[in-house]
Design a protein around this motif. Structure first.
Motif, mmCIF file in Angstrom:
data_model
loop_
_atom_site.group_PDB
_atom_site.id
_atom_site.type_symbol
_atom_site.label_atom_id
_atom_site.label_comp_id
_atom_site.label_asym_id
_atom_site.label_seq_id
_atom_site.Cartn_x
_atom_site.Cartn_y
_atom_site.Cartn_z
ATOM 1 N N GLN A 48 30.721 67.210 36.897
ATOM 2 C CA GLN A 48 30.983 66.021 37.693
ATOM 3 C C GLN A 48 29.743 65.656 38.500
ATOM 4 O O GLN A 48 28.999 66.531 38.955
ATOM 5 C CB GLN A 48 32.145 66.257 38.664
ATOM 6 C CG GLN A 48 33.499 66.428 38.007
ATOM 7 C CD GLN A 48 34.583 66.636 39.058
ATOM 8 O OE1 GLN A 48 34.428 67.440 39.982
ATOM 9 N NE2 GLN A 48 35.677 65.890 38.927
ATOM 10 N N ILE A 49 29.530 64.351 38.673
ATOM 11 C CA ILE A 49 28.449 63.862 39.530
ATOM 12 C C ILE A 49 28.982 63.874 40.952
ATOM 13 O O ILE A 49 29.936 63.142 41.275
ATOM 14 C CB ILE A 49 28.001 62.453 39.102
ATOM 15 C CG1 ILE A 49 27.475 62.500 37.660
ATOM 16 C CG2 ILE A 49 26.916 61.926 40.043
ATOM 17 C CD1 ILE A 49 27.237 61.147 37.045
ATOM 18 N N VAL A 50 28.376 64.702 41.810
ATOM 19 C CA VAL A 50 28.961 64.952 43.133
ATOM 20 C C VAL A 50 28.079 64.461 44.274
ATOM 21 O O VAL A 50 28.258 64.864 45.416
ATOM 22 C CB VAL A 50 29.265 66.458 43.300
ATOM 23 C CG1 VAL A 50 30.328 66.906 42.302
ATOM 24 C CG2 VAL A 50 27.996 67.292 43.155
ATOM 25 N N SER A 51 27.122 63.601 43.969
ATOM 26 C CA SER A 51 26.307 63.019 45.046
ATOM 27 C C SER A 51 25.856 61.629 44.626
ATOM 28 O O SER A 51 25.811 61.310 43.434
ATOM 29 C CB SER A 51 25.081 63.893 45.344
ATOM 30 O OG SER A 51 24.085 63.695 44.357
ATOM 31 N N ASP A 52 25.574 60.820 45.635
ATOM 32 C CA ASP A 52 24.890 59.569 45.338
ATOM 33 C C ASP A 52 23.493 59.889 44.837
ATOM 34 O O ASP A 52 22.967 60.985 45.076
ATOM 35 C CB ASP A 52 24.787 58.701 46.602
ATOM 36 C CG ASP A 52 26.142 58.157 47.026
ATOM 37 O OD1 ASP A 52 26.982 57.904 46.136
ATOM 38 O OD2 ASP A 52 26.360 58.030 48.242
ATOM 39 N N ILE A 53 22.884 58.945 44.149
ATOM 40 C CA ILE A 53 21.489 59.141 43.741
ATOM 41 C C ILE A 53 20.599 59.031 44.980
ATOM 42 O O ILE A 53 20.633 58.041 45.712
ATOM 43 C CB ILE A 53 21.078 58.112 42.680
ATOM 44 C CG1 ILE A 53 21.767 58.451 41.353
ATOM 45 C CG2 ILE A 53 19.564 58.108 42.492
ATOM 46 C CD1 ILE A 53 21.412 57.526 40.221
ATOM 47 N N ILE A 54 19.845 60.081 45.213
ATOM 48 C CA ILE A 54 18.879 60.089 46.321
ATOM 49 C C ILE A 54 17.607 59.415 45.808
ATOM 50 O O ILE A 54 17.088 59.785 44.756
ATOM 51 C CB ILE A 54 18.582 61.531 46.762
ATOM 52 C CG1 ILE A 54 19.871 62.244 47.171
ATOM 53 C CG2 ILE A 54 17.550 61.550 47.880
ATOM 54 C CD1 ILE A 54 19.723 63.747 47.291
#
Length: 811
Positions: free
Chosen positions: A402-408
């Motif tokens: 799962q993608i668990v962060s916004d794109i930094i």
């Protein structure tokens, strides 16, 4: 760079013969160095069919073997199988008798009918690695239960061929370091020259979304010059494993070794769109923070190849929240933070690094990685987020998670496309042809450049950021000509030229004359680089570093200045010869030096180096005699004689590069300086034997030649007269002082003066005294000189020697 044609066809549709495609690529600046046709699966799975296991019993003579009955559609075969996972009802792949197998590891071998432990076996139930389909050898391949029996295996797997093209990519093609970039270039050519109506299919990333935001990773960039943009995203719940066959095959075809699904995806993205990525094990990043910075010089760092490296203060490092280095940014990862089989959460990095910084680190550590190769040419700063989305979607597809962060995305100063003015007349002047304006516009649009009219004579071109080297009008013109086709530029029907001549003295004549003369007399010509390291002059006090001409050399950052003088670059060649056990030789070079004072100063020089023994080893020569100052002086004299420079002044050399020497000049123009190179310079250069040196200023040499006046005289029919003198003089008196006095006193009668002996003896001559034995040759072109006339001249010279030099005549 290797390009797979099948990979290219993921983005662009074309049906071109391989030789035509190679010709097109070469014509647009992607020079093809080789073409290889390869089988995607070695052997094409010939002789392999699908079958179904109908019966499995234990082999009567072996505990670990199974006796199987397998239906292959046309018959039921008895096959002995050693796989632990074989079972009744399975759909499997069977190699029939006579089939040649091409395993992943090992040599090809042929299936034969035979007996195994006394039981007949008529084929082989195959594992993945035995068919060249993968690396798995844990057991036989089990197919989907719906698979039809008796099918050729080639109908289930892509066993076709592929063509791999080896491209010699030049440093200016930052836009073509990847398959998508090559596809765009080919598409531009086809649109302009073949009326192609297709489009380049870029990978879709619109499905990217954050599944659940539960990670607070932070990024701090402390050196934005070296890292103008840094992007990242966190993906959890990934399962590390093997990549699917299609991905491993694509990578193998371009000589990239598959490792694991995560690493293979990052390599795939690199070769697909030209954005290097790096995957960190997020659980190993202290403080859930990334710091992009430099570390103190000498900081130890263990890289992925398990080597401990000493970091330079100019290595850009990706560090964790505690400042511990995890990766040499854009070059190579560290051993402590990489993805392993136990990794569950990854931090995926996509950055844009300064090309000079990457080049410096990769050459310093001798790490010529694919990522460094792209960053050195200049990566596209505006695709980092796109690359992260593309990679994240592939990771979810092939490794779960799962993608668990916004794109930094740290991008303080966005890099905009370069605006270049293109003048139609300049385009015509440089190409030699008049290309229709609409055609020019079509070419630029085909390369995804935006156009804006300025006036009737020019347009404004907005160059995409993936073309890092296209920054000037001449670069845009080169891009236009690439796609238009160099072969489409017509050859003129006529060639016109005009007669030209060199004024006397011709510089080229002088260079050719001296070069031929030295080469014919045992000297070897060397050609040194016009670039040198500024640090080579660090401990040299003979030159002012304020006059160095610095350059931005991205190809080799260590060679950072134009050479300010010729000696040190020549000593590199001397050292190279000595290191290859050449001890006795003479070298010469004709080149240029570069300095900046109030303005740039460029000078041409001829340099000579001599070292070692005077003669080669032989029974007839005293080969142990070392070369000395008079050897280099002899060759300087021969060069000046050869060029007709017969009149000049001689003075002591005021050159701190020499321990002693002479300078020959004409007026205020120094023609040549010669002498022995100072031992401190030789020591710093790593040279342990004496080296003698001469340096001609070619411009001043031409000046000296232009001032000469040559006259031809008949041979004198009257005899000459010789007189010898032994002069006891002070140690500091030079022969040149004696020569000048003699010429003035002898006037037109003295034709030659020479020193033929030197004698020193404190007890006989006194302290700090020496004796010079000098010969004098007198002639008169109109009569025979009488002894009284010669004696009179000699008495006059002796009187001046005694008066001005304090000389004493030895009787």
């Amino acid at each position: 760079m290797k390009v797979s044609v099948n990979w290219l066809k993921r983005y662009i549709e074309f049906d071109l013969p391989t030789d035509e495609l190679a010709e097109i690529m070469t014509s647009i600046g992607l020079e093809v160095e080789g073409v290889e046709e390869i089988e995607r699966i070695k052997g094409g799975l010939q002789g392999i069919v699908t079958g179904q296991v109908k019966e499995c019993i234990r082999h009567p003579n072996a505990d670990k073997l199974t006796l199987c009955k397998v239906d292959v559609g046309t018959e039921v075969l008895q096959i002995v199988c050693g796989a632990p996972n074989v079972a009744v009802g399975q759909k499997v792949l069977v190699a029939l008798v006579g089939t040649t197998l091409y395993p992943i590891d090992g040599e090809p071998w042929r299936i034969k009918k035979g007996k195994i432990r006394g039981e007949e076996s008529n084929g082989m139930i195959c594992a993945e690695d035995e068919l060249g389909l993968g690396d798995d050898h844990s057991g036989i391949m089990v197919l989907d239960e719906k698979t039809e029996v008796g099918l050729p295996a080639s109908t289930l797997f892509d066993a076709g061929t592929d063509v791999v093209i080896d491209v010699g990519l030049t440093p200016n093609r930052s836009d073509a370091t990847n398959h998508l970039g090559v596809a765009r270039d080919i598409a531009a050519f086809l649109k302009v020259n073949r009326d192609w109506k297709g489009q380049v299919r870029e990978p879709e990333v619109s499905n990217f979304k954050v599944d659940i935001k539960k990670n607070n990773f932070k990024v701090e960039v402390l050196n934005s010059e070296a890292c103008p943009r840094y992007s990242g995203v966190v993906i959890s719940g990934v399962k590390i494993g093997e990549s699917p066959g299609w991905l491993k095959k694509l990578l193998r075809e371009i000589d990239v070794r598959p490792i694991s699904n995560i690493v293979d995806i990052t390599n795939f993205i690199l070769h697909e769109i030209g954005q290097p990525l790096h995957a960190f094990d997020a659980e190993k990043i202290a403080g859930e923070k990334i710091i992009v910075q430099t570390c103190p010089g000498g900081t130890p760092f263990i890289s992925l190849d398990e080597q401990e490296r000493q970091l330079s203060s100019t290595d850009l490092m990706i560090c964790d929240g505690e400042g511990s280095p995890m990766c040499i940014g854009g070059v190579f990862g560290g051993i402590g933070s990489g993805v392993t089989d136990t990794t569950h959460t990854i931090f995926l990095e996509a950055a844009h690094f300064n090309s000079s910084w990457i080049r410096r680190s990769s050459t310093h550590h001798l790490l010529r990685t694919d990522a460094a190769r792209i960053f050195e040419k200049g990566s596209d700063p505006n695709i980092t987020v796109y690359a992260l989305k593309r990679a994240a979607l592939m990771i979810q597809e092939l490794a779960g998670g799962q993608i668990v962060s916004d794109i930094i995305d740290i991008y303080p100063e966005p890099i905009e496309p370069v605006n270049v003015f293109l003048h139609y007349q300049q385009l015509q002047d440089l190409t030699g042809i008049e290309i229709e304006r609409e055609k020019v516009h079509d070419i630029l649009r085909a390369m995804e450049m935006e156009l804006k009219p300025v006036d009737e004579k020019s347009i404004l071109v907005r160059v995409p950021t993936n073309k890092a080297d296209v920054t000037r009008e001449v670069d845009v013109i080169e891009e236009i000509l690439r796609i238009y086709g160099f072969n489409n530029v017509p050859l003129p029907d006529q060639v016109r030229t005009s007669l030209s001549y060199y004024p006397f003295p011709s510089k080229q004549y002088v260079i050719d004359t001296v070069s031929d003369f030295l080469s014919a007399n045992g000297f070897n010509e060397m050609m040194g680089l016009s670039l040198i390291e500024s640090k080579a002059y660090k401990n040299m006090d003979f030159i002012d570093p304020d006059g160095f001409v610095y350059i931005n050399n991205t190809s080799n950052i260590h060679l950072d200045i134009m050479r300010p003088e010729p000696m040190l670059s020549g000593l590199l060649s001397v050292l190279n010869n000595l290191n290859h056990y050449q001890r006795n030789f003479g070298l010469y070079e004709i080149g240029r030096t570069y300095r900046t004072e109030d303005h740039f100063v460029e000078k041409e020089f001829l340099s000579l180096f001599m070292t070692g023994a005077r003669f080669s080893e032989s029974w007839v020569t005293p080969y142990k005699e070392a070369i000395d100052f008079y050897d280099i002086k002899k060759w300087v004299s021969r060069i000046t004689d050869k060029l007709g420079i017969l009149s000049f002044q001689v003075k002591d050399a005021e050159d701190r590069r020499l321990s002693y020497g002479l300078t020959l000049s004409r007026g205020d123009q120094d023609i040549v300086t010669l002498g022995e190179i100072d031992s401190s310079i030789l020591h710093l250069s790593g040279i342990g034997q004496k080296v003698f040196y001469a340096e001609f200023d070619i411009r001043h040499t031409l000046f000296a030649i232009s001032k000469k006046s040559s006259e031809v005289e008949p041979l004198n029919k009257y005899p000459s007269t010789r007189r010898d003198l032994a002069l006891v003089i002070d140690e500091g008196v030079k022969f040149e002082e004696i020569r000048k006095i003699a010429l003035k006193a002898g006037k037109s009668y003295l034709r030659e003066i020479g020193l033929f002996d030197i004698y020193k003896n404190k007890s006989q001559l006194g302290e700090d005294k020496k004796s010079y034995a000098v010969k004098f040759i007198f002639e008169d072109s109109e009569k025979t000189l009488k002894d009284k006339e010669v004696d009179k001249i000699m008495q006059k010279m002796i009187a001046v020697f005694e008066q001005k030099l304090g000389a004493r005549i030895r009787r």
